[in-house]
Design a protein around this motif. Structure first.
Motif, PDB file in Angstrom:
ATOM      1  N   UNK A 338       0.826  -1.205   0.000  1.00  0.00           N
ATOM      2  CA  UNK A 338       0.000   0.000   0.000  1.00  0.00           C
ATOM      3  C   UNK A 338       0.865   1.263   0.000  1.00  0.00           C
ATOM      4  N   UNK A 339       1.973   1.245   0.809  1.00  0.00           N
ATOM      5  CA  UNK A 339       2.873   2.398   0.843  1.00  0.00           C
ATOM      6  C   UNK A 339       3.526   2.607  -0.527  1.00  0.00           C
ATOM      7  N   UNK A 340       3.922   1.484  -1.167  1.00  0.00           N
ATOM      8  CA  UNK A 340       4.573   1.592  -2.482  1.00  0.00           C
ATOM      9  C   UNK A 340       3.609   2.188  -3.520  1.00  0.00           C
ATOM     10  N   UNK A 341       2.359   1.720  -3.510  1.00  0.00           N
ATOM     11  CA  UNK A 341       1.392   2.243  -4.482  1.00  0.00           C
ATOM     12  C   UNK A 341       1.096   3.711  -4.218  1.00  0.00           C
ATOM     13  N   UNK A 342       0.980   4.068  -2.928  1.00  0.00           N
ATOM     14  CA  UNK A 342       0.698   5.465  -2.609  1.00  0.00           C
ATOM     15  C   UNK A 342       1.853   6.368  -3.035  1.00  0.00           C
ATOM     16  N   UNK A 343       3.082   5.860  -2.897  1.00  0.00           N
ATOM     17  CA  UNK A 343       4.235   6.654  -3.351  1.00  0.00           C
ATOM     18  C   UNK A 343       4.190   6.848  -4.869  1.00  0.00           C
ATOM     19  N   UNK A 344       3.828   5.802  -5.612  1.00  0.00           N
ATOM     20  CA  UNK A 344       3.777   5.934  -7.071  1.00  0.00           C
ATOM     21  C   UNK A 344       2.629   6.850  -7.507  1.00  0.00           C
ATOM     22  N   UNK A 345       1.597   6.985  -6.649  1.00  0.00           N
ATOM     23  CA  UNK A 345       0.463   7.853  -6.977  1.00  0.00           C
ATOM     24  C   UNK A 345       0.576   9.246  -6.348  1.00  0.00           C
ATOM     25  N   UNK A 346       1.730   9.534  -5.770  1.00  0.00           N
ATOM     26  CA  UNK A 346       1.865  10.788  -5.024  1.00  0.00           C
ATOM     27  C   UNK A 346       1.682  12.012  -5.917  1.00  0.00           C
ATOM     28  N   UNK A 347       2.000  11.878  -7.225  1.00  0.00           N
ATOM     29  CA  UNK A 347       1.890  13.018  -8.135  1.00  0.00           C
ATOM     30  C   UNK A 347       0.621  12.977  -8.984  1.00  0.00           C
ATOM     31  N   UNK A 348      -0.162  11.912  -8.815  1.00  0.00           N
ATOM     32  CA  UNK A 348      -1.370  11.781  -9.645  1.00  0.00           C
ATOM     33  C   UNK A 348      -2.504  12.563  -9.000  1.00  0.00           C
ATOM     34  N   UNK A 349      -3.093  13.545  -9.696  1.00  0.00           N
ATOM     35  CA  UNK A 349      -4.137  14.363  -9.069  1.00  0.00           C
ATOM     36  C   UNK A 349      -5.535  13.764  -9.159  1.00  0.00           C
ATOM     37  N   UNK A 350      -5.710  12.677  -9.930  1.00  0.00           N
ATOM     38  CA  UNK A 350      -7.055  12.146 -10.162  1.00  0.00           C
ATOM     39  C   UNK A 350      -7.362  11.007  -9.196  1.00  0.00           C
ATOM     40  N   UNK A 351      -8.622  10.761  -8.949  1.00  0.00           N
ATOM     41  CA  UNK A 351      -8.991   9.565  -8.180  1.00  0.00           C
ATOM     42  C   UNK A 351      -8.680   8.313  -8.996  1.00  0.00           C
ATOM     43  N   UNK A 352      -8.547   7.165  -8.323  1.00  0.00           N
ATOM     44  CA  UNK A 352      -8.154   5.930  -9.038  1.00  0.00           C
ATOM     45  C   UNK A 352      -9.067   5.575 -10.211  1.00  0.00           C
ATOM     46  N   UNK A 353     -10.388   5.807 -10.093  1.00  0.00           N
ATOM     47  CA  UNK A 353     -11.280   5.393 -11.184  1.00  0.00           C
ATOM     48  C   UNK A 353     -11.012   6.211 -12.445  1.00  0.00           C
ATOM     49  N   UNK A 354     -10.741   7.520 -12.286  1.00  0.00           N
ATOM     50  CA  UNK A 354     -10.420   8.344 -13.461  1.00  0.00           C
ATOM     51  C   UNK A 354      -9.075   7.936 -14.034  1.00  0.00           C
ATOM     52  N   UNK A 355      -8.125   7.651 -13.157  1.00  0.00           N
ATOM     53  CA  UNK A 355      -6.795   7.223 -13.601  1.00  0.00           C
ATOM     54  C   UNK A 355      -6.886   5.930 -14.430  1.00  0.00           C
ATOM     55  N   UNK A 356      -7.700   4.963 -13.940  1.00  0.00           N
ATOM     56  CA  UNK A 356      -7.835   3.681 -14.653  1.00  0.00           C
ATOM     57  C   UNK A 356      -8.555   3.882 -15.991  1.00  0.00           C
ATOM     58  N   UNK A 357      -9.641   4.646 -15.980  1.00  0.00           N
ATOM     59  CA  UNK A 357     -10.371   4.871 -17.234  1.00  0.00           C
ATOM     60  C   UNK A 357      -9.500   5.554 -18.269  1.00  0.00           C
ATOM     61  N   UNK A 358      -8.644   6.504 -17.821  1.00  0.00           N
ATOM     62  CA  UNK A 358      -7.769   7.215 -18.750  1.00  0.00           C
ATOM     63  C   UNK A 358      -6.798   6.255 -19.446  1.00  0.00           C
ATOM     64  N   UNK A 359      -6.109   5.436 -18.644  1.00  0.00           N
ATOM     65  CA  UNK A 359      -5.111   4.557 -19.257  1.00  0.00           C
ATOM     66  C   UNK A 359      -5.772   3.414 -20.037  1.00  0.00           C
TER      67      UNK A 359
END
Length: 507
Positions: A338-359
């Protein structure tokens, strides 16, 4: 006594009455018998009306030849015939003025104008005899056909490498070359009000279920559609549930798969100008089977089937699980992960659902663009575009590194299924799970999974439950489902086909 007198008087009065009426005169032998109703005589079709119908068609040819039997006119479409056959079989005998050459052609007695025109546009040559007002027909149809090659959609390492082509006759010959018996029947239909496309319904008479055969024939005869460009269009029109994202009939471009289906008591439908044939009925689990499974050892075949079946559920659940874990249920992940994923998402401004739909949409765009480009360019664009866009999206803070890995794995798993239409169905279902996870987390995923199972259980293929042999359960069919038993144990035809003879003959 009075009663008897009264009865005698009534009889005498009735005889006098009959004798006073005019008696019908017997018909003389010279009179002709009563005419029976006959069919209305067909009016002779004039050559001028044929010319009028074929006007403004560049390749329509009308040539006159004077023979011993009178003047004849040869009519054909030059783009559909074989010039060599036309010259040797028709033109040369007519030019040499050989006697009674016209008797060698098929007479078109009782044909109306529409049938004559259809014969011409089907590639036949029509010969009009001016003196007898008679039309004759010669088969000269010879369109350009592609050579038989290996299948690009269903490639295999083991087994035969030939595949169907766009020629209906070639496809029928590939099947009949493998099943050499009179029990193999093929019935031809013409569908499409504008295209007049030929299809052939093939089955083995002593194996096929009569109810299945009658049902598919009724659906074909009731078709009212303008044009068919591929067998997949016919599939959509004769399916049990046209609103479902899942294909309810099988499709293959391999003759060995089609023959295996016929031997199982199923129906195979081939279409002119289509390189795949339709197999019905088919079940959900059979969409994960490959023809190579029967050429491999049973252990390898079983391993690959489990991998495909598991891959289907992973590809529709992987990225939705990412959304659920980060948005609603972070406790289901190990703390370090969980810490590793949060670190990788530290610069992502979108919620996870928007991030997934985008990619996911970016992957769909790359896949669609790659499939529409020429083969060499498409592969390059797909690889380079994926790496460049993925790297740039991570550096720009639009998506996380972890999500790139999950989406790539999910995309690869969707291609494990041998059936391309089932692969497309998994892509569509994944978006339902993504939206459900974005709204309700794991609860939404479970609701979507319940909907998926409920939908699959309600589907039928030509009247047979789509989830056969799991529900309704058939123990003998489970030997050739996700787990493939050795061939020596597969002595029964599947319940999905409802064949007349269940047991396979053994020595």
């Amino acid at each position: 006594m009075k009663i008897w007198k009264r009865a005698r008087q009534v009889v005498v009065e009735s005889k006098n009455k009959l004798s006073s009426q005019p008696q019908p005169q017997p018909q003389s032998q010279s009179q002709s018998p009563t005419p029976t109703p006959t069919q209305p005589e067909l009016k002779p079709v004039s050559l001028a009306s044929i010319k009028d119908e074929l006007k403004d068609i560049d390749d329509a040819v009308f040539k006159d030849y004077q023979t011993k039997e009178g003047l004849v006119t040869v009519v054909y479409l030059s783009t559909l015939i074989d010039p060599l056959i036309l010259h040797k079989a028709i033109i040369l005998p007519l030019v040499n003025d050989q006697g009674e050459v016209l008797k060698s052609f098929d007479a078109m007695e009782g044909w109306n104008k529409q049938k004559i025109l259809m014969s011409i546009v089907n590639g036949n040559t029509v010969i009009y005899h001016h003196d007898k007002l008679q039309y004759l027909k010669a088969q000269t149809f010879s369109p350009p056909v592609r050579a038989i090659s290996s299948s690009e959609m269903e490639s295999s390492v083991i087994g035969p490498q030939d595949a169907f082509t766009e020629s209906l006759n070639t496809n029928l010959s590939l099947i009949k070359r493998r099943i050499q018996q009179t029990g193999l029947k093929s019935k031809e239909y013409t569908i499409g009000t504008e295209t007049n496309t030929k299809i052939s319904v093939m089955y083995i008479e002593h194996l096929v279920n009569d109810e299945n055969l009658q049902r598919i024939q009724d659906r074909i005869e009731k078709l009212d559609y303008t044009g068919f460009l591929d067998i997949t269009m016919l599939k959509q029109l004769v399916e049990d549930n046209p609103f479902s994202p899942f294909p309810q009939y099988g499709a293959t471009s391999r003759p060995d798969v089609a023959v295996g289906s016929l031997l199982d008591g199923r129906i195979v439908i081939a279409m002119e100008n289509s390189q795949t044939v339709m197999v019905c009925p088919s079940s959900f689990i059979e969409m994960f089977n490959s023809s190579e499974d029967f050429y491999n050892r049973w252990t390898t075949a079983t391993l690959l089937r489990i991998l495909r079946f598991t891959g289907f559920f992973i590809t529709i659940m992987l990225t939705p699980m990412y959304i659920s874990a980060l948005s609603y249920h972070p406790g289901i992940l190990p703390f370090e992960l969980l810490i590793m994923i949060q670190e990788s998402r530290s610069r992502v401004p979108f919620p996870p659902v928007i991030e997934v739909l985008f990619i996911e949409l970016v992957i769909e765009i790359l896949r669609e663009a790659g499939s529409r480009m020429p083969t060499k360019i498409g592969q390059t664009i797909g690889i380079v575009g994926g790496i460049v866009i993925g790297t740039a999206a991570v550096e720009a803070g639009l998506v996380s590194n972890t999500l790139i890995v999950l989406v790539a794995v999910s995309a690869l798993l969707s291609f494990l299924m041998p059936n391309f239409l089932m692969s497309n169905a998994s892509r569509f279902v994944r978006y339902i799970f993504i939206l459900a996870a974005g709204l309700f987390g794991l609860l939404g995923q479970m609701l979507a999974l319940a909907w998926l199972f409920n939908h699959l259980l309600n589907l039928t293929s030509l009247g047979t439950p789509y989830m056969t042999p799991v529900i309704p359960r058939s123990w003998s069919d489970l030997r050739d489902s996700i787990v493939r038993f050795p061939l020596a144990f597969l002595q029964k035809r599947t319940g999905m086909s409802r064949a007349k003879k269940v047991n396979k003959p053994t020595k």
